[in-house]
Scaffold this motif. Structure first.
Motif, PDB file in Angstrom:
ATOM      1  N   MET A 133      51.655  38.441  30.166  1.00 20.64           N
ATOM      2  CA  MET A 133      50.560  38.594  29.212  1.00 20.64           C
ATOM      3  C   MET A 133      49.281  37.992  29.771  1.00 20.64           C
ATOM      4  SD  MET A 133      51.828  38.155  25.338  1.00 20.64           S
ATOM      5  CE  MET A 133      53.041  36.894  25.591  1.00 20.64           C
ATOM      6  N   THR A 134      49.433  36.927  30.576  1.00 19.96           N
ATOM      7  CA  THR A 134      48.241  36.264  31.083  1.00 19.96           C
ATOM      8  C   THR A 134      47.832  36.779  32.460  1.00 19.96           C
ATOM      9  OG1 THR A 134      49.682  34.555  31.924  1.00 19.96           O
ATOM     10  CG2 THR A 134      48.629  34.120  29.827  1.00 19.96           C
ATOM     11  N   PRO A 181      47.381  39.790  35.377  1.00 20.29           N
ATOM     12  CA  PRO A 181      47.279  41.243  35.542  1.00 20.29           C
ATOM     13  C   PRO A 181      48.593  41.777  36.101  1.00 20.29           C
ATOM     14  CG  PRO A 181      45.436  40.112  36.570  1.00 20.29           C
ATOM     15  CD  PRO A 181      46.395  39.064  36.152  1.00 20.29           C
ATOM     16  N   PRO A 182      48.977  42.998  35.789  1.00 22.41           N
ATOM     17  CA  PRO A 182      50.267  43.520  36.241  1.00 22.41           C
ATOM     18  C   PRO A 182      50.398  43.478  37.764  1.00 22.41           C
ATOM     19  CG  PRO A 182      48.870  45.266  35.337  1.00 22.41           C
ATOM     20  CD  PRO A 182      48.215  43.982  35.014  1.00 22.41           C
ATOM     21  N   GLY A 183      51.588  43.262  38.230  1.00 18.58           N
ATOM     22  CA  GLY A 183      51.814  43.304  39.671  1.00 18.58           C
ATOM     23  C   GLY A 183      51.627  41.971  40.373  1.00 18.58           C
ATOM     24  N   TYR A 184      50.888  41.057  39.729  1.00 17.52           N
ATOM     25  CA  TYR A 184      50.599  39.812  40.425  1.00 17.52           C
ATOM     26  C   TYR A 184      51.823  38.935  40.605  1.00 17.52           C
ATOM     27  CZ  TYR A 184      45.590  40.537  40.563  1.00 17.52           C
ATOM     28  OH  TYR A 184      44.358  41.003  40.854  1.00 17.52           O
ATOM     29  N   LEU A 185      52.690  38.986  39.616  1.00 15.31           N
ATOM     30  CA  LEU A 185      53.878  38.161  39.700  1.00 15.31           C
ATOM     31  C   LEU A 185      54.775  38.627  40.846  1.00 15.31           C
ATOM     32  CD1 LEU A 185      55.204  35.787  38.315  1.00 15.31           C
ATOM     33  CD2 LEU A 185      56.519  37.408  36.958  1.00 15.31           C
ATOM     34  N   THR A 186      55.017  39.954  40.878  1.00 16.87           N
ATOM     35  CA  THR A 186      55.801  40.535  41.966  1.00 16.87           C
ATOM     36  C   THR A 186      55.217  40.112  43.306  1.00 16.87           C
ATOM     37  OG1 THR A 186      55.411  42.463  40.592  1.00 16.87           O
ATOM     38  CG2 THR A 186      57.023  42.687  42.374  1.00 16.87           C
ATOM     39  N   LEU A 237      47.438  34.431  47.866  1.00 16.98           N
ATOM     40  CA  LEU A 237      46.704  33.782  46.783  1.00 16.98           C
ATOM     41  C   LEU A 237      45.330  34.406  46.586  1.00 16.98           C
ATOM     42  CD1 LEU A 237      47.399  29.960  47.169  1.00 16.98           C
ATOM     43  CD2 LEU A 237      48.219  31.502  45.395  1.00 16.98           C
ATOM     44  N   SER A 238      44.729  34.829  47.711  1.00 14.79           N
ATOM     45  CA  SER A 238      43.366  35.335  47.588  1.00 14.79           C
ATOM     46  C   SER A 238      43.333  36.598  46.725  1.00 14.79           C
ATOM     47  CB  SER A 238      42.747  35.587  48.963  1.00 14.79           C
ATOM     48  OG  SER A 238      43.548  36.479  49.686  1.00 14.79           O
ATOM     49  N   LEU A 239      44.487  37.284  46.612  1.00 12.98           N
ATOM     50  CA  LEU A 239      44.556  38.427  45.713  1.00 12.98           C
ATOM     51  C   LEU A 239      44.456  37.986  44.258  1.00 12.98           C
ATOM     52  CD1 LEU A 239      47.327  40.730  47.130  1.00 12.98           C
ATOM     53  CD2 LEU A 239      44.882  41.109  47.047  1.00 12.98           C
ATOM     54  N   LEU A 240      44.915  36.757  44.019  1.00 16.40           N
ATOM     55  CA  LEU A 240      44.930  36.261  42.646  1.00 16.40           C
ATOM     56  C   LEU A 240      43.608  35.591  42.276  1.00 16.40           C
ATOM     57  CD1 LEU A 240      48.472  34.598  42.683  1.00 16.40           C
ATOM     58  CD2 LEU A 240      47.893  36.856  41.841  1.00 16.40           C
ATOM     59  N   ASP A 241      42.701  35.519  43.254  1.00 15.04           N
ATOM     60  CA  ASP A 241      41.452  34.788  43.071  1.00 15.04           C
ATOM     61  C   ASP A 241      40.760  35.060  41.734  1.00 15.04           C
ATOM     62  OD1 ASP A 241      39.586  32.956  43.777  1.00 15.04           O
ATOM     63  OD2 ASP A 241      38.324  34.378  44.865  1.00 15.04           O
ATOM     64  N   PRO A 242      40.675  36.339  41.312  1.00 13.34           N
ATOM     65  CA  PRO A 242      39.936  36.616  40.070  1.00 13.34           C
ATOM     66  C   PRO A 242      40.452  35.844  38.855  1.00 13.34           C
ATOM     67  CG  PRO A 242      40.608  38.665  41.155  1.00 13.34           C
ATOM     68  CD  PRO A 242      41.160  37.561  41.947  1.00 13.34           C
ATOM     69  N   ILE A 243      41.740  35.518  38.838  1.00 13.42           N
ATOM     70  CA  ILE A 243      42.239  34.841  37.643  1.00 13.42           C
ATOM     71  C   ILE A 243      42.117  33.320  37.724  1.00 13.42           C
ATOM     72  CG2 ILE A 243      43.853  36.697  37.074  1.00 13.42           C
ATOM     73  CD1 ILE A 243      46.065  34.782  38.114  1.00 13.42           C
ATOM     74  N   PHE A 244      41.719  32.808  38.902  1.00 13.88           N
ATOM     75  CA  PHE A 244      41.553  31.357  39.015  1.00 13.88           C
ATOM     76  C   PHE A 244      40.192  30.944  38.482  1.00 13.88           C
ATOM     77  CE2 PHE A 244      44.415  31.620  42.940  1.00 13.88           C
ATOM     78  CZ  PHE A 244      45.530  31.338  42.191  1.00 13.88           C
ATOM     79  N   PRO A 245      40.102  29.678  38.055  1.00 11.71           N
ATOM     80  CA  PRO A 245      38.771  29.155  37.738  1.00 11.71           C
ATOM     81  C   PRO A 245      37.966  29.070  39.031  1.00 11.71           C
ATOM     82  CG  PRO A 245      40.418  27.417  37.688  1.00 11.71           C
ATOM     83  CD  PRO A 245      41.153  28.705  37.846  1.00 11.71           C
ATOM     84  N   PRO A 246      36.653  28.821  38.944  1.00 14.86           N
ATOM     85  CA  PRO A 246      35.841  28.713  40.155  1.00 14.86           C
ATOM     86  C   PRO A 246      36.422  27.656  41.112  1.00 14.86           C
ATOM     87  CG  PRO A 246      34.504  28.424  38.162  1.00 14.86           C
ATOM     88  CD  PRO A 246      35.889  28.678  37.713  1.00 14.86           C
ATOM     89  N   HIS A 247      36.424  27.938  42.374  1.00 11.12           N
ATOM     90  CA  HIS A 247      36.973  27.071  43.432  1.00 11.12           C
ATOM     91  C   HIS A 247      38.491  26.873  43.307  1.00 11.12           C
ATOM     92  CE1 HIS A 247      32.749  26.287  43.605  1.00 11.12           C
ATOM     93  NE2 HIS A 247      32.783  25.669  42.440  1.00 11.12           N
ATOM     94  N   GLY A 248      39.103  27.528  42.354  1.00  7.22           N
ATOM     95  CA  GLY A 248      40.541  27.350  42.139  1.00  7.22           C
ATOM     96  C   GLY A 248      41.345  27.707  43.371  1.00  7.22           C
TER      97      GLY A 248
END
Ligand SMILES: Nc1ncnc2c1ncn2[C@@H]1O[C@H](COP(=O)(O)OP(=O)(O)OP(=O)(O)O)[C@@H](O)[C@H]1O
Ligand SMILES: [Mg+2]
Lengths: 241, 468
Positions: free
Chosen positions: B48-49, B51-56, B296-307
């Protein structure tokens, strides 16, 4: 004069194997003491306990006045040790290994002392080769040098002759005999009975962890016996009981 | 010739199970299974939190990394054969006296490691997911597919490292050229096409759209990697009569301000001369971390800034803490048995050498910061990485003394480790996400780290050192 090594009812149990079974022993200063016994009789285990490498299951042992359980580091600081399996570190050269030992034992002037040992045991040409690339006998020479380089009061040496050629064996035997003449003590394990008879002053025979006999070598020959036949008859008898 | 393989597997089992009891060891895969199974129930929540595919994506990334790590630890060509076995009487070593080809023995060894880790890690994990899948509404085919593609990820990591280490054993220059060329190619491609190269990772492609064609292609690629690696593998042992000038004495002087200069100097020479320093740095540090960073860089959009930077810093810290296993893998206590050295002194010296090696993660995280345009945060990121590393290493020392490599598989030990390290990771990720400068709070980890190391000295001095 108090003994250099003194054990009371020393026991080492590995699971249900009793490697050393209630051994009470004392070794006087200035003796060349031979610990004899067939394979698996507990010689190595005994030396490991006396040098604090493994803890006894029961009993006590004092070495040069230190308790091996309470103060194993001081014991190892005072004595010299040749372990059964020679293991100088793979990636140091022979010369570097002795420098390493010198640094840990705080031996002054270690470079010159090391050179003397390279000459004495005739492997100066190998001193800059990594230990892992040395031959077995050369590694044993290095372990020998390592044990005696700080001229310890007491050396505990486990099968020191086994990888040496006859010339080296002769040289080493002579060195050991000279060493105890200077008032120092050697505790040696071996199953080469002829060697024991030739150089040892006292001996003990272990069998299946039990102490079968202790005595002086001279006593045996005074009674017209010799160590090899005494050993064989004793151990064969021991196997039957 | 199957006997050798079976004997090797038995031997590996016995090494581990005699270390900490059969039960404790046998429970290890059960624990992985449990974690996967319980984790699966969280998936609907996570999805739910995320985006699809990120977990895989991240699970595949972890298994690729697992493969790389297993490969990096176990298969560094003949150097590790020598190092890991030394004069020890393991089968891989003693089988040399049998009428068998060295390549054959080595292959058996490689396959044994693969199978072994497969049963320890990959299978229990996939199985946990399969069991949970009916309850979370995932079709069984999907979870079977996941098991397959995770296995592929693991094998890709393993085979890649196997290939690279075979090249490494032949020529270090060629390896560098290869790595630089590959890195350059990936970056150029990413810049030109604007896509993250990770998306072309075959197991991921296979997972997102299964076809027999893709399956065959992936398998062929794997076999190709493995085949080339085997062909390149050089079974000659690298003994030599090379002469070295005394490097120990100068090094000793140089390190004289450290607590145990002689032991540290020996450790450094071990690492340098065995090739372990460069090899381990590449295979057990840079490679897995670069992979993680890419994923991880694929997940960047869901991290807070500098996350991204700070999460990478934390993971760098965890991976850097495994450098403690590099410095302990060369010697057993046996090599010190004839010297007046206590286990606690050895622990001090290993931690000292470990501390010197921490230059590597600092350089790494600083480069990542520069590359990702976050130069301003170099300092807090580096502090975070180093603090986490020392803390995790402290926990490792306390739990496993001088043999961290094997004790990892003791369930009790691993469980405690995961809890202790997990708490710290969660806390400091949260803090760094809230405000980058809160990363400095990680310095407080020095206190528990110090405490664990002190406890470790007392604890491991009391244990009979004959056991390892
Ligand atoms: N670490 C150990 N774990 C379990 N049993 C051991 C261990 N070390 C020795 N033993 C057992 O203790 C007994 C005595 O072994 P030890 O090595 O002391 O004999 P030894 O007299 O030195 O033999 P050898 O002449 O062959 O060197 C043997 O039965 C051996 O199997
Ligand atoms: Mg023995």
């Amino acid at each position: 004069m108090s003994p250099v090594i003194e054990t009371t009812d020393l026991v080492k149990q590995y699971g249900d194997v009793c490697a050393v079974d209630q051994i009470t022993l004392s070794v006087e200063k200035g003796s060349l003491f031979g610990l004899l016994g067939p394979n698996g009789s507990g010689k190595t285990t005994m030396i490991k306990m006396l040098t604090g490498q493994t803890k006894p299951t029961a009993g006590t042992a004092m070495v040069l006045g230190f308790d091996v359980v309470a103060d194993p580091i001081n014991v190892r600081r005072q004595v010299g040790i040749i372990p059964e399996q020679e293991t100088p570190p793979s990636f140091l050269t022979a010369r570097e290994y002795l420098a390493f030992v010198g640094a840990i034992r705080k031996i002054p002037d270690i470079g010159a002392k090391a050179d003397r040992w390279f000459d004495l045991l005739d492997f100066a040409d190998k001193r800059d080769i990594l230990c892992k690339d040395l031959s077995r006998g050369t590694r044993q020479k290095l372990m020998f040098a390592q044990a005696f380089i700080h001229e310890p009061e007491l050396a505990l040496i486990d099968e020191p002759l086994i990888n040496f050629d006859p010339i080296m064996q002769d040289l080493v035997k002579e060195y050991l005999v000279d060493y105890v003449r200077k008032g120092k003590t050697i505790f040696l394990s071996t199953h080469i009975l002829e060697v024991a008879e030739e150089i040892c002053s006292e001996f003990a025979i272990l069998h299946k962890g039990r102490l079968l006999h202790t005595g002086r070598v001279a006593e045996l020959s005074e009674n017209g016996g010799d160590l090899p036949s005494f050993f064989l008859s004793l151990v064969r008898k021991g196997s039957h009981v | 010739m199957f006997e050798l393989f079976v004997a090797m597997v038995k031997e590996e089992w016995r090494i581990h199970s005699t270390m900490f009891g059969t039960l404790s060891f046998a429970l290890f895969p059960v624990m992985i299974f449990g974690i996967a199974c319980m984790g699966s129930f969280l998936i609907p929540l996570v999805q739910m939190t995320l985006p699809p595919g990120y977990l895989t994506l991240s699970i595949h990334g972890s298994y690729l990394m697992l493969g790389i790590m297993v490969g990096g630890f176990g298969l560094l060509g003949n150097e590790v054969m020598n190092r890991r076995f030394g004069q020890a009487s393991l089968l891989a070593y003693s089988a040399r006296s049998l009428p068998l080809k060295e390549t054959f023995i080595f292959l058996n060894f490689v396959i044994k490691d693969t199978v072994y880790y497969f049963f320890l890690w990959v299978l229990p994990f996939g199985f946990g997911y399969i069991i949970a899948s009916p309850f979370i509404g995932v079709p069984l085919t999907d979870s079977l597919l996941l098991l397959l593609t995770l296995t592929f990820s693991f094998l890709f990591g393993l085979c890649t490292v196997f290939l690279l280490s075979a090249v490494y054993a032949r020529s270090k220059e060629v390896l560098w050229l290869l790595l630089i060329a590959a890195g350059f190619g990936i970056v150029v491609h990413a810049v030109l096409s604007g896509t993250n190269p990770v998306l072309f990772f075959p197991p991921l492609l296979l997972n997102s759209s299964f076809s027999w064609m893709n399956f065959t292609l992936s398998s062929v690629l794997l076999l190709l990697l493995f085949g080339v690696a085997t062909a390149l593998f050089n079974p000659e042992s690298v003994g030599s009569t090379k002469r070295y000038t005394d490097a120990f004495t100068p090094l000793l002087k140089c390190l004289s301000s450290l607590p145990t200069p002689s032991l540290a100097a020996k450790d450094i020479l071990d690492l340098r001369r065995s090739g372990g320093l460069i090899g381990q740095t590449i295979f057990s540090f840079f490679l897995p971390l670069l992979v993680i960073w890419f994923f991880l860089s694929l997940l960047d959009p869901i991290f807070p800034p500098h996350g991204l930077l700070f999460l990478t810093a934390i993971i760098t810290g965890v991976i850097a803490s495994t450098m403690y296993t590099w410095v302990t893998m060369f010697d057993t206590f046996g090599s010190y048995a004839c010297l007046p050295v206590a286990v606690s002194t050895l622990i001090t010296s290993k931690i000292t050498t470990f501390g010197l090696l921490q230059v590597i993660p600092v350089i790494f995280i600083a480069s990542i910061a520069v590359l990702s345009g976050e130069t301003a945060y170099i300092f807090p990121a580096a502090i975070l990485a180093i603090s986490v590393s020392f803390y995790a290493a402290g926990v490792m020392v306390w739990l496993s003394g001088l043999s961290p490599g094997v004790l990892v598989y003791d369930v009790k030990v691993l469980f405690t480790y995961l809890i202790l390290v997990g708490i710290a990771l969660t806390l400091f990720t949260g803090l760094a996400f809230a405000n980058p400068y809160y990363a400095f709070f990680a310095l407080s980890l020095a206190i528990p780290a110090w405490f664990f190391i002190q406890r470790a000295k007392v604890r491991w001095d009391a244990v009979d050192p004959g056991g390892f």
